[in-house]
Each structure stands twice: as structure tokens, then as C-alpha cells.
Design an enzyme around this catalytic site. Sequence first.
Site, PDB file in Angstrom:
ATOM      1  N   VAL A  62      -8.300   4.712 -27.190  1.00 40.83           N
ATOM      2  CA  VAL A  62      -8.799   5.494 -26.031  1.00 40.83           C
ATOM      3  C   VAL A  62      -9.685   6.654 -26.635  1.00 40.83           C
ATOM      4  CG1 VAL A  62      -6.951   5.243 -24.448  1.00 40.83           C
ATOM      5  CG2 VAL A  62      -6.922   7.179 -26.098  1.00 40.83           C
ATOM      6  N   LYS A  96      -7.975  12.382 -33.917  1.00 42.92           N
ATOM      7  CA  LYS A  96      -9.051  11.809 -32.989  1.00 42.92           C
ATOM      8  C   LYS A  96      -8.416  11.591 -31.606  1.00 42.92           C
ATOM      9  CE  LYS A  96     -12.488   9.232 -35.461  1.00 42.92           C
ATOM     10  NZ  LYS A  96     -12.771   7.888 -35.649  1.00 42.92           N
ATOM     11  N   TYR A 150      -0.894  16.437 -36.150  1.00 40.47           N
ATOM     12  CA  TYR A 150      -0.395  16.362 -35.148  1.00 40.47           C
ATOM     13  C   TYR A 150      -0.528  17.686 -34.186  1.00 40.47           C
ATOM     14  CZ  TYR A 150       3.325  14.564 -31.756  1.00 40.47           C
ATOM     15  OH  TYR A 150       4.043  14.315 -30.601  1.00 40.47           O
ATOM     16  N   LYS A 154      -2.585  18.321 -30.891  1.00 39.99           N
ATOM     17  CA  LYS A 154      -1.841  18.732 -29.585  1.00 39.99           C
ATOM     18  C   LYS A 154      -2.346  19.954 -28.978  1.00 39.99           C
ATOM     19  CE  LYS A 154       0.391  14.834 -28.886  1.00 39.99           C
ATOM     20  NZ  LYS A 154       0.369  13.899 -27.598  1.00 39.99           N
ATOM     21  N   TYR A 164     -10.606  21.936 -19.009  1.00 40.68           N
ATOM     22  CA  TYR A 164     -11.098  20.968 -17.683  1.00 40.68           C
ATOM     23  C   TYR A 164     -10.669  21.753 -16.452  1.00 40.68           C
ATOM     24  CZ  TYR A 164     -13.755  17.200 -19.776  1.00 40.68           C
ATOM     25  OH  TYR A 164     -14.687  16.524 -20.414  1.00 40.68           O
ATOM     26  N   THR A 180      12.735  13.019 -28.219  1.00 47.61           N
ATOM     27  CA  THR A 180      13.176  12.308 -27.010  1.00 47.61           C
ATOM     28  C   THR A 180      13.725  11.039 -27.818  1.00 47.61           C
ATOM     29  OG1 THR A 180      11.968  13.333 -25.382  1.00 47.61           O
ATOM     30  CG2 THR A 180      12.688  10.963 -24.907  1.00 47.61           C
TER      31      THR A 180
HETATM   32  P1  NAD Z   1       5.011   6.027 -29.520  1.00 49.55           P
HETATM   33  O1  NAD Z   1       4.307   5.982 -30.989  1.00 49.55           O
HETATM   34  O2  NAD Z   1       5.964   5.056 -29.409  1.00 49.55           O
HETATM   35  O3  NAD Z   1       3.724   5.587 -28.495  1.00 49.55           O
HETATM   36  C1  NAD Z   1       2.523   6.216 -28.514  1.00 49.55           C
HETATM   37  C2  NAD Z   1       1.717   5.005 -27.941  1.00 49.55           C
HETATM   38  O4  NAD Z   1       0.474   5.295 -28.134  1.00 49.55           O
HETATM   39  C3  NAD Z   1       1.913   3.648 -28.801  1.00 49.55           C
HETATM   40  O5  NAD Z   1       1.932   2.395 -27.945  1.00 49.55           O
HETATM   41  C4  NAD Z   1       0.289   3.524 -29.424  1.00 49.55           C
HETATM   42  O6  NAD Z   1      -0.026   2.455 -29.922  1.00 49.55           O
HETATM   43  C5  NAD Z   1      -0.551   4.380 -28.520  1.00 49.55           C
HETATM   44  N1  NAD Z   1      -1.682   5.064 -28.994  1.00 49.55           N
HETATM   45  C6  NAD Z   1      -1.863   5.831 -30.055  1.00 49.55           C
HETATM   46  N2  NAD Z   1      -3.066   5.982 -30.286  1.00 49.55           N
HETATM   47  C7  NAD Z   1      -3.752   5.615 -29.502  1.00 49.55           C
HETATM   48  C8  NAD Z   1      -5.180   5.201 -29.141  1.00 49.55           C
HETATM   49  N3  NAD Z   1      -6.164   5.952 -30.139  1.00 49.55           N
HETATM   50  N4  NAD Z   1      -5.492   4.431 -28.085  1.00 49.55           N
HETATM   51  C9  NAD Z   1      -4.792   3.770 -27.478  1.00 49.55           C
HETATM   52  N5  NAD Z   1      -3.273   3.870 -27.697  1.00 49.55           N
HETATM   53  C10 NAD Z   1      -2.887   4.747 -28.484  1.00 49.55           C
HETATM   54  O7  NAD Z   1       5.503   7.550 -29.288  1.00 49.55           O
HETATM   55  P2  NAD Z   1       6.152   8.079 -28.116  1.00 49.55           P
HETATM   56  O8  NAD Z   1       7.387   8.691 -28.586  1.00 49.55           O
HETATM   57  O9  NAD Z   1       6.506   7.157 -27.243  1.00 49.55           O
HETATM   58  O10 NAD Z   1       5.355   9.170 -27.754  1.00 49.55           O
HETATM   59  C11 NAD Z   1       4.367   9.089 -26.590  1.00 49.55           C
HETATM   60  C12 NAD Z   1       3.698  10.441 -26.373  1.00 49.55           C
HETATM   61  O11 NAD Z   1       4.789  11.533 -26.084  1.00 49.55           O
HETATM   62  C13 NAD Z   1       2.956  11.159 -27.443  1.00 49.55           C
HETATM   63  O12 NAD Z   1       1.716  11.370 -26.913  1.00 49.55           O
HETATM   64  C14 NAD Z   1       3.730  11.910 -28.077  1.00 49.55           C
HETATM   65  O13 NAD Z   1       3.081  12.879 -28.898  1.00 49.55           O
HETATM   66  C15 NAD Z   1       4.659  12.579 -27.128  1.00 49.55           C
HETATM   67  N6  NAD Z   1       5.711  13.177 -27.715  1.00 49.55           N
HETATM   68  C16 NAD Z   1       6.950  12.197 -27.584  1.00 49.55           C
HETATM   69  C17 NAD Z   1       8.001  12.676 -28.184  1.00 49.55           C
HETATM   70  C18 NAD Z   1       9.280  12.182 -28.389  1.00 49.55           C
HETATM   71  O14 NAD Z   1      10.215  12.778 -29.009  1.00 49.55           O
HETATM   72  N7  NAD Z   1       9.346  10.922 -28.198  1.00 49.55           N
HETATM   73  C19 NAD Z   1       8.186  14.179 -28.441  1.00 49.55           C
HETATM   74  C20 NAD Z   1       7.099  15.165 -28.389  1.00 49.55           C
HETATM   75  C21 NAD Z   1       5.735  14.442 -27.798  1.00 49.55           C
END
Ligand code: NAD
Length: 314
Positions: A62, A96, A150, A154, A164, A180
Site C-alpha cells: 500500500v 513508508k 514505528y 504512527k 486530511y 492485543t
Molecule cells: P500484523 O503484523 O499481524 O499485521 C499487519 C499486516 O499489515 C500484515 O498482514 C502485513 O503483511 C500488512 N502490511 C504491512 N505492511 C504493508 C504494506 N506496505 N502493504 C500492505 N500490507 C502491509 O500486526 P497486527 O498486530 O495485526 O497489527 C495491525 C495494526 O494494528 C498495525 O497497524 C499495528 O500498528 C496496529 N497495532 C497493533 C497492536 C497489537 O497489539 N496487535 C498494538 C498497537 C497497534
Amino acid sequence: MSRNKKTILITGGAGFVGSHLCDRFFNDGFKVICVDNLITGNKANIIHLLGRPGFQFIKQNVSNGIDAPGGIDYVLHFASPASPVDYINLPIPTLKVGALGTHKALGVAKKNKATFLLASTSEVYGDPLEHPQKETYWGHVNPVGPRSVYDEAKRFAEALTMAYRRVHKINTKIIRIFNTYGPRMRIKDGRVVPNFIDQVMHNKPLTVYGDGKQTRSFCYVSDMVDGIVRLLFSNCSTPVNIGNPKEFTILELAKLITQLTGKKVGIVYKPLPVDDPKQRRPDITLAKTKLRWTPKVELKEGLSQTLRWFMENA
Ligand code: NAD
Ligand code: UDP
């Protein structure tokens, strides 16, 4: 496909949280478009949805652009490495996707006049000096340390989302997600819950970083999905913390996991990663009052379910 179905585009939809969101919205009758380059995700997380009418998977980075069809009502931007091990190994893709990927996802929302939700993080608070963390806290972030790729990505993503909103009048939401856990985490993603489960399953000692007195507050994924859905359909336009306010030390977590499995694997102490936050607990007053959201799943219950899933799937 029925034209009156709402369409939702979920970036990062093949990841841990994203795939649970794909399930939730698909089961609620939405047309779901999942965009993911699988850099930290896994097609297995969405395999049961592939080929079903109303579900589309687009394999795409993306950060380079999103080839989305028209008619999108909601954009959820979840693409980003999220485990510290992942984002420290992938510093530039992480920066990115937080910057360029957020720009592209906002562009899709702008073009479609869609509601946009950004998955932000408790890491925007850095190693916090305010405890518990309220949304009004501006944070304590090292802008050049290894975690900055990171945290700052964010923080930039939040700023871009608000710009936006102000300039293009898009309906935007920002969720600050606290630790989570649950089924579909990658067993080797390096985060503490899968790490401890992997170790205990292989009769290895649990790797506690530092003295293990640092704290985290662990939210089960079903509670998180409920919070995300409530925020999406709310009128909250400022960031909202979603997480479980019960705080545990990492040593307490290690004890709980060994107790649940009945295995006496012991603990091995390893160095604390650079800038590892010493304490983290969300103040969820805003989510409670504005979204009527509170987490329901106790850590013991959520860990039992997660353990069961890893035993069957890892
Ligand atoms: P995860 O790594 O399992 O999922 C992230 C997904 O994004 C993956 O499927 C990965 O392939 C995809 N991805 C990464 N870069 C990409 C790109 N350039 N183009 C397309 N796809 C891309 O992590 P998660 O725990 O499911 O986290 C999901 C979101 O929630 C993230 O944005 C993360 O920052 C946020 N978040 C999660 C937690 C947590 O505790 N799980 C905490 C804070 C924030
Ligand atoms: N941690 C640990 N042992 C591990 C993995 C992580 O002690 O095998 C600690 C880590 O140092 C941090 C906490 O557990 O203090 C949570 O780490 P995680 O990587 O899950 O996410 P973070 O909250 O740091 O983003």
C-alpha cells in the site's frame, strides 16, 4: 453482489488484527476488500474467506498505491509491521507504510468520500511519563532510537489523518491500540505472548527481558474488534485508547502462562531492548463514556483460548 451492501477496504487485512476485522465485517454483511502484501501477514488468516462472494483479496504494497475499485464506504488502515522484532527488522518499510501507506489509504477515502479509521498505537506515548496514559498525553518518544521507525511513523500517520480531516473534510477516526493478543498471531513474531507460548510448548525456559518488572496491559482480540467497530460508527474524531486497563508485569504474565500449561519450564533473563517502555496502561475513560466500550475477556481466559489455538495451529 447486492448494490446496497456497504463496502469496506481493510489494509493489513491478512494480519493478526486485520483478519479478525475481515471476518467481523464479512459476517456482518459488508463487502470486504482486503489489501495486504503479506510482509508480516499470512494468507492462512483469510483462507476461509478467499473465493467467497463479497470478499476480495488484493496483494499489494500500500506504500506504492492502492488499486481499489470505486464505491468504498469505509477504509480501515491497519497495514504496518506491529511487533517490535518485525519493525526493527523492517525499519524503512515500516516508516513508508506509516507515511506513504497512510497517504495512499487517505487518498482512497478522499476519492470515495469514505469514513477513514487509522490503526495507531500506544507507542505514540513512547516510554510514558504519565501513567496511566490518557489521550491528552503527548508522549515521551525517542525520535532517533530503534523503535522510532514505528512510533514516529504512527505519530506522522495521526498528523496526516488530522490534516486530511481539516483540509479535505474527511470523516476520520484514530484508534490507539494497546497490546492485543489472540489467535492468528505469528508464533515467531517476537511479541511476548506468542514468544512465551512457543517456548512453553517446546519445554524451553521463558525469555524475560530486563528484570521483568516492566508492565503491559493485554487486550484479547475479540474485545479489540468490538472497540474498533464501535469507534468506526461513533462520532469521535479525536484519538481513542482501546486496550485492557488491567496491568501486569512481564513476570506475572510468564507465571500465568506456565500455570495454565502446568509446565515448569523456568525463566531465563535476557537484556531489555533499547527504549522498551517501563510501564503501559490505557486510561479508557473516553472509550467507556463515548463508545460504551469496556473489555470483557480476562487475561486468564484469553490466554487459555490463545494457547488452545496455538496448540491446534502452530
Ligand atoms: P500484523 O503484523 O499481524 O499485521 C499487519 C499486516 O499489515 C500484515 O498482514 C502485513 O503483511 C500488512 N502490511 C504491512 N505492511 C504493508 C504494506 N506496505 N502493504 C500492505 N500490507 C502491509 O500486526 P497486527 O498486530 O495485526 O497489527 C495491525 C495494526 O494494528 C498495525 O497497524 C499495528 O500498528 C496496529 N497495532 C497493533 C497492536 C497489537 O497489539 N496487535 C498494538 C498497537 C497497534
Ligand atoms: N518481552 C519479554 N520476553 C519476550 C518478548 C518480550 O520479556 O520474549 C517483553 C518486552 O521487553 C516488553 C514486553 O515483553 O517489555 C512486551 O513486548 P512485546 O514485544 O510484546 O510488545 P511491546 O509492548 O514492547 O510493543
